[in-house]
Design a protein around this motif. Structure first.
Motif, short mmCIF file in Angstrom:
data_model
loop_
_atom_site.label_atom_id
_atom_site.label_comp_id
_atom_site.label_asym_id
_atom_site.label_seq_id
_atom_site.Cartn_x
_atom_site.Cartn_y
_atom_site.Cartn_z
N ALA A 104 0.61 -1.27 0.10
CA ALA A 104 0.13 0.01 0.13
C ALA A 104 0.99 1.46 -0.04
N PRO A 105 0.67 2.09 -0.81
CA PRO A 105 1.45 3.40 -1.07
C PRO A 105 0.35 4.65 -0.35
N THR A 106 0.77 5.65 0.04
CA THR A 106 0.15 6.83 0.30
C THR A 106 0.67 7.92 -0.48
N THR A 118 5.63 4.11 0.65
CA THR A 118 5.24 2.68 0.60
C THR A 118 6.08 1.88 0.91
N THR A 119 5.93 0.43 0.90
CA THR A 119 6.93 -0.51 1.38
C THR A 119 7.24 -1.55 0.31
N ASP A 161 2.52 -0.24 5.18
CA ASP A 161 1.46 0.64 5.23
C ASP A 161 1.74 1.97 5.75
N THR A 162 2.84 2.61 5.28
CA THR A 162 3.51 4.00 5.97
C THR A 162 2.85 5.06 5.02
N SER A 163 2.64 6.05 5.83
CA SER A 163 2.00 7.16 5.50
C SER A 163 2.42 8.51 6.09
N PRO A 164 2.72 9.65 5.35
CA PRO A 164 3.41 10.65 5.75
C PRO A 164 2.37 11.72 6.30
N TRP A 165 2.83 12.55 7.18
CA TRP A 165 2.17 13.55 8.04
C TRP A 165 2.88 14.72 8.38
#
Ligand SMILES: *[C@@H]1O[C@H](CO)[C@@H](O)[C@H](O)[C@H]1NC(C)=O
Ligand SMILES: *[C@@H]1O[C@H](CO)[C@@H](O)[C@H](O)[C@H]1NC(C)=O
Ligand SMILES: *[C@@H]1O[C@H](CO)[C@@H](O)[C@H](O)[C@H]1NC(C)=O
Ligand SMILES: *[C@@H]1O[C@H](CO)[C@@H](O)[C@H](O)[C@H]1NC(C)=O
Ligand SMILES: *[C@@H]1O[C@H](CO)[C@@H](O)[C@H](O)[C@H]1NC(C)=O
Ligand SMILES: *[C@@H]1O[C@H](CO)[C@@H](O)[C@H](O)[C@H]1NC(C)=O
Ligand SMILES: *[C@@H]1O[C@H](CO)[C@@H](O)[C@H](O)[C@H]1NC(C)=O
Ligand SMILES: *[C@@H]1O[C@H](CO)[C@@H](O)[C@H](O)[C@H]1NC(C)=O
Length: 587
Positions: A104-106, A118-119, A161-165
Motif C-alpha cells: 500500500a502506497p500513500t 510505501t513499502t 502501510d506507511t503514510s506521511p504527515w
C-alpha cells in the motif's frame, strides 16, 4: 450477438461510466478504478486545476504504483507510474513470492511536492527478519512527468502501510503498521522525508478495536483534533475501517463508538472486503472516501480482478466523526460531482477505454498501460523491428511463466507483457506471427495472476502424433492454480493454418469462465474455441488478473521470435450487482 440486447437491458447491472452521471449529477458507479487497483490513496489538488489523483499498489508489477487523475471523479486517466525505472528500486528485481513487492502506497501533496510513501515487502522472509520490510519515499514536483519521480529514499521501520504527515510547525512524520505477527499496532515517528533519517523513536499510538491486522493508517487534523483512521479485519471478507481521535498527536487516541465506520462485512452485498480507505475534500467542501473492495459476493469464489478502488461520499461535520456512506455498492448517490471533464492533460489512456487494435507503429513507445512481472529484460521486446513493421517482437525467455519455482525471479526473466483486466466481461486478442523452429519453444496468450496462478494458450513445436522424428506445430493449453485446473492440452494445428499469422483470443464466456480460441488472422473463419478455464483459478492473493502475451523456449535452445500485432482489449460489460449467472453468448 446477444450483446446488443444485453447492453440495452443492462442498466444498472451493466452500466457504462458517464451515462448515469449525465442524468443525475450526484450518481456514480463503482469501482471507479476497476481491475487490480488495490489500497487506494487519493489527494485533491486545487492548484492543479482542481484535480484528484489516486495511487494504488502494484506488488511485483513493473512499472509500478500507477497514478490516475480525474477532475470529475468518474473519468480516470493514467498519469504514469511512480516506479518507472528499475534503478529507482533495484530490490524489486529480487522480489520472491506473489504477495511480495510494492504494498500500500500513500500519496500526499505538501507545499508543491508530491510524496509517495510505501513499502517494498519481501513477503517470503520471516516476519522477524528486518530485511522483510523496506520502507521508501518517492517525491516529485512534477507528477505529470513520470521520469521526474525520485529514486527511493529508504527509512527504517519494521512494518508496512506507511503514510506521511506534517504538523503546523513543519515537522515531518511517518505513521505505519508494525509488522504483523511481531508486534501489532500503529506507530509514529518523526522522519526527515528528504533523507529518510529518523528523528525520534517509534511510538505506539493505537492498536485498533481488536480486529485482525490493524493497518493502512492515515492521520488527518480537523477542528483541532487528530484523527487516526485505519483498516482492520484483514483484506478479505472481514475487512473494515475504524477511527480514533486525540487532541494531542501522540494520543491518547479514543476510538469512535460507532466503529467500524465503513465495512460490507456480514452483508450479502456483491462488493465485499471494503476497507483500507483514504479521505479527501473536493472544491465544494464535500468529503469523499476511497477504499478497496472485491466484487465477489459473500460466496468469495470468483473475483479475478481482485481488489479494486471504490468511492463513497462522506459527511464530516465540525467536531464530529466522519460518516461514510454504507454499504458500498455498484451504483451510488453521493455529493454533487464536479462537472464532467474528459479533457485532462496527459496522453495516458482512461482506465476503462480498452486497447483498440494497437498497431505498435514504427517509432512508437510501449503503451503506458503495458506491464511486466518485475522489470523486463529490455532486449526481449522491440516495437516495429526491421522487416516487421507494426508488430511487437518477443524474444523468448528460457523460463516459462511459472519460472524456476513459481515464486522466484529467474535468470533471463520471463518474456511476458500484459495489461490489467478491468471489465467483468471482455474480449482480448492479438495476431501472432510465429513460426517455431526448435522443439518445445512456444509463444501465446495468457490469463495471468501470478507465476503460480495462470492459464496459457500458445503455439509450440512438438513431435507429430505419428512420428518421433518430425516436429509439427501444436496448440498447447496449460493452467496452474491453488485449486484443480483443467487438464493440459496439446492439439495439432490444422495444416491449413501452418505458417500463417493466427489470431489468438481470450475472452469471458460468462461471469465465471474464460475461453481461449484461435483462427487465421484477418480471415472470415469463425473463432474456434480450444479451452475453457474458470476465473476461480486466478481468484487468490493480493493482486488481480492480467491479460497478455508470452514467449518461452521452455528450457530448450529455441530462439525463434514471435511478432504480435493488432493488440485488442475491449470491455463488454461491468457486473455491479449480484447476477444470476445467465450466459453471455457474445462474439
Ligand atoms: C515550501 O517550499 C518552499 C520552496 O521549496 C520552501 O522555501 C519553504 O520553506 C517550504 N515551506 C514549508 C512550510 O515547508
Ligand atoms: C522530466 O523530468 C526529467 C527528470 O527530472 C527531466 O530531465 C525532463 O527534462 C523533464 N521533462 C519535462 C518535459 O519537463
Ligand atoms: C498495543 O498492544 C501492545 C501489546 O499488547 C500493548 O503493549 C500496548 O500498550 C498497546 N498499545 C496501546 C496504544 O494501547
Ligand atoms: C461480522 O460478524 C463477526 C461474527 O459475528 C463479528 O466478529 C465481526 O465483528 C462482524 N464484522 C463487522 C464489520 O460487523
Ligand atoms: C451521501 O449522499 C447522499 C445524497 O446523494 C446523501 O443522502 C447521504 O446522506 C450521503 N451520505 C453520507 C454518509 O454522506
Ligand atoms: C515451467 O518450467 C518449470 C521449470 O523449468 C517446469 O518445472 C514446469 O514443468 C514448466 N511448466 C510448464 C507448464 O511447462
Ligand atoms: C496419424 O495416423 C492416423 C491413423 O493412421 C491418421 O488418421 C492421421 O491422419 C495421422 N496424422 C498425421 C498428422 O499424420
Ligand atoms: C459459464 O461457462 C462455462 C464454460 O462454458 C460453463 O461451464 C458454465 O456452466 C457457465 N456458467 C453459467 C452460469 O452459465
Amino acid at each position: 450477438m446477444l450483446l446488443s440486447a444485453f447492453r440495452s437491458l443492462a442498466v444498472p447491472i451493466l452500466a457504462f461510466p458517464g451515462l448515469g452521471a449525465a442524468q443525475f449529477l450526484n450518481s456514480f458507479y463503482n469501482p471507479i478504478l476497476p481491475g487490480p487497483h488495490p489500497d487506494p490513496s487519493c489527494v485533491f489538488v486545487p492548484e492543479h486545476d482542481n484535480t484528484f489523483y489516486c495511487a494504488s499498489s502494484s506488488f511485483n508489477i513493473f512499472p509500478g504504483i500507477p497514478i490516475h487523475a480525474s477532475q470529475d471523479l468518474i473519468n480516470w486517466r493514467l498519469v504514469g507510474n511512480v516506479l518507472n525505472r528499475p534503478t529507482q528500486l533495484p530490490e524489486l528485481a529480487i522480489s520472491v513470492g506473489s504477495t511480495s513487492g510494492i504494498w500500500a502506497p500513500t500519496l500526499r501533496y505538501h507545499n508543491g511536492t508530491f510524496y509517495l510513501v510505501t513499502t517494498m515487502v519481501h513477503d517470503k522472509r520471516a516476519p522477524e527478519d528486518p530485511s522483510r520490510w523496506d520502507n521508501i519515499i518517492f517525491t516529485t514536483k512534477d507528477l505529470w512527468n513520470e521520469s521526474s519521480w525520485s529514486d527511493a529514499v529508504h527509512f527504517d521501520f519494521q512494518g508496512y502501510d506507511t503514510s506521511p504527515w506534517w504538523d503546523e510547525e513543519g515537522n515531518e512524520y511517518i505513521v505505519g503498521s508494525h509488522a504483523y505477527r511481531v508486534e501489532v499496532g500503529i506507530h509514529l515517528a518523526k522522519v526527515d522525508l528528504k533523507t529518510g533519517k529518523r528523528k525520534s523513536e517509534w511510538v505506539n499510538l493505537w492498536n485498533g478495536t481488536g480486529g485482525l491486522a490493524p493497518e493502512g493508517p492515515h492521520i488527518y487534523k480537523k477542528d483541532g483534533m487528530h484523527y487516526l483512521m485505519i483498516a482492520e479485519g484483514g483484506t478479505g471478507l472481514g475487512h473494515m475501517q475504524t477511527i480514533a481521535r486525540s487532541k494531542e498527536l501522540y494520543g491518547p487516541y479514543v476510538p469512535n463508538p460507532a466503529n467500524p465506520i465503513l465495512s460490507n462485512a456480514n452483508t450479502t452485498e456483491y462488493f465485499q472486503a471494503v476497507g483500507h480507505a483514504d479521505l479527501f475534500k473536493d472544491q465544494r467542501g464535500n468529503w469523499w472516501g476511497v477504499a478497496l473492495s472485491i466484487r465477489s459476493g459473500p460466496e468469495y469464489i470468483t473475483y479475478p480482478m481482485g481488489r479494486e478502488t471504490v468511492l463513497t461520499n462522506v459527511t464530516w461535520e465540525k467536531d464530529a466523526w466522519p460518516i461514510f456512506q454504507n454499504p458500498v455498492r455498484g451504483s451510488m448517490r453521493g455529493w454533487q460531482l464536479p462537472r464532467l471533464r474528459q479533457n485532462l492533460p496527459g496522453d495516458g489512456p482512461f482506465v476503462t477505454e480498452g486497447d483498440n487494435n494497437l498497431q505498435f507503429k514504427p517509432g512508437s513507445k510501449m503503451p503506458p498501460q503495458f506491464i511486466y512481472w518485475r522489470a523486463p529484460v529490455p532486449e526481449n521486446y522491440a516495437i516495429s523491428p526491421e522487416g516487421h513493421p507494426n508488430t511487437l517482437r518477443l524474444t523468448p525467455s528460457r523460463l516459462n511463466l511459472t519460472g524456476t519455482d513459481g515464486n522466484s525471479p529467474g535468470p533471463g526473466g520471463q518474456t511476458f507483457v500484459a495489461r490489467r483486466q478491468v471489465d467483468t466481461l471482455f474480449s482480448y486478442s492479438v495476431d501472432m506471427d510465429y513460426k517455431p523452429t526448435a522443439a518445445f519453444e512456444e509463444a501465446g496468450i495468457t490469463l495471468f495472476l501470478t507465476q503460480n496462478h495462470h492459464a496459457r494458450f500458445g503455439i509450440t513445436l512438438l513431435p507429430s502424433p505419428n512420428s518421433t522424428t518430425t516436429l509439427t506445430p501444436h496448440f498447447t493449453f496449460h493452467a496452474i492454480s491453488y485449486i484443480p485446473v483443467p487438464p493440459s492440452l496439446t492439439i495439432p494445428i490444422p495444416p491449413a493454418w501452418h505458417n500463417i499469422p493466427l489470431t489468438l483470443q481470450l475472452r469471458t464466456v460468462n461471469t465465471t469462465h474464460y475461453s481461449f480460441g484461435a483462427k487465421p488472422a484477418g480471415g472470415k473463419e469463425p473463432m474456434k474455441i480450444f479451452a475453457y478455464v474458470a476465473g476461480e483459478i486466478i481468484s487468490w492473493g493480493f493482486t488481480g488478473g492480467l491479460v497478455g502475451v508470452y514467449a518461452t523456449s521452455n528450457g530448450g535452445e529455441g530462439k525463434t521470435e514471435a511478432f504480435v500485432g493488432n493488440w485488442r482489449y475491449e470491455g463488454l460489460g461491468q457486473v455491479r450487482e449480484h447476477w444470476d449467472g445467465m450466459r453471455f453468448d457474445f462474439e
